[in-house]
Write an enzyme that holds these catalytic residues in place. Sequence first.
Site, PDB file in Angstrom:
ATOM      1  CD  GLN A 172      18.546 -19.783  10.051  1.00 53.47           C
ATOM      2  OE1 GLN A 172      19.109 -20.182   9.052  1.00 53.47           O
ATOM      3  NE2 GLN A 172      19.075 -18.887  10.848  1.00 53.47           N
ATOM      4  CG  PHE A 173      12.101 -20.317  14.064  1.00 53.99           C
ATOM      5  CD1 PHE A 173      11.751 -19.159  14.762  1.00 53.99           C
ATOM      6  CD2 PHE A 173      13.010 -21.189  14.658  1.00 53.99           C
ATOM      7  CE1 PHE A 173      12.291 -18.891  15.999  1.00 53.99           C
ATOM      8  CE2 PHE A 173      13.553 -20.929  15.896  1.00 53.99           C
ATOM      9  CZ  PHE A 173      13.198 -19.777  16.567  1.00 53.99           C
ATOM     10  CB  THR A 174      15.842 -17.044  13.083  1.00 51.72           C
ATOM     11  OG1 THR A 174      16.796 -17.694  12.252  1.00 51.72           O
ATOM     12  CG2 THR A 174      15.775 -17.725  14.440  1.00 51.72           C
TER      13      THR A 174
END
Length: 150
Positions: free
Chosen positions: A78-80
């Site tokens: 999850q890059f966020t």
Amino acid sequence: MIVVIQRASEASVKIEGEIKSEIGTGLMILLGIEEADTVEDISWLSKKIINLRIFPDENEVMNKSLLDVNGEILLISQFTLHASTKKGNRPSYIKAAKPDIAIPMYEKMIATLEAELGKAIGTGEFGADMKVSLVNDGPVTIVIDSKNKV
């Protein structure tokens, strides 16, 4: 590298309506990888995750690890997690690693966790639109940043 660890009684991830992975008792982990992360971050975090004593013992005290309860892992990239919200209202993801760095790091984390746990783990699919379901047991949610290990 940032992880959000949630103790789960069950968790699953669907991609295009199909279940990709599901687990029973264990940990659902969101993993954020940034450009500066290294294999040392993976090694340190995987040991921390596997040995984190957040499962209840016979006295209902959080005193058991994933290994102690023969738990499972669902790992979702999850890059966020690396969103910067300091300026304006639209998050910036400039610190998040690009796919050419993030994908091999994600795959290395999977392999390292499987080796530490002694069994396969569930995963999402890097870059896919995923629907993650979770029954957070406790609830217990812990955030760990490998840059704050000292």
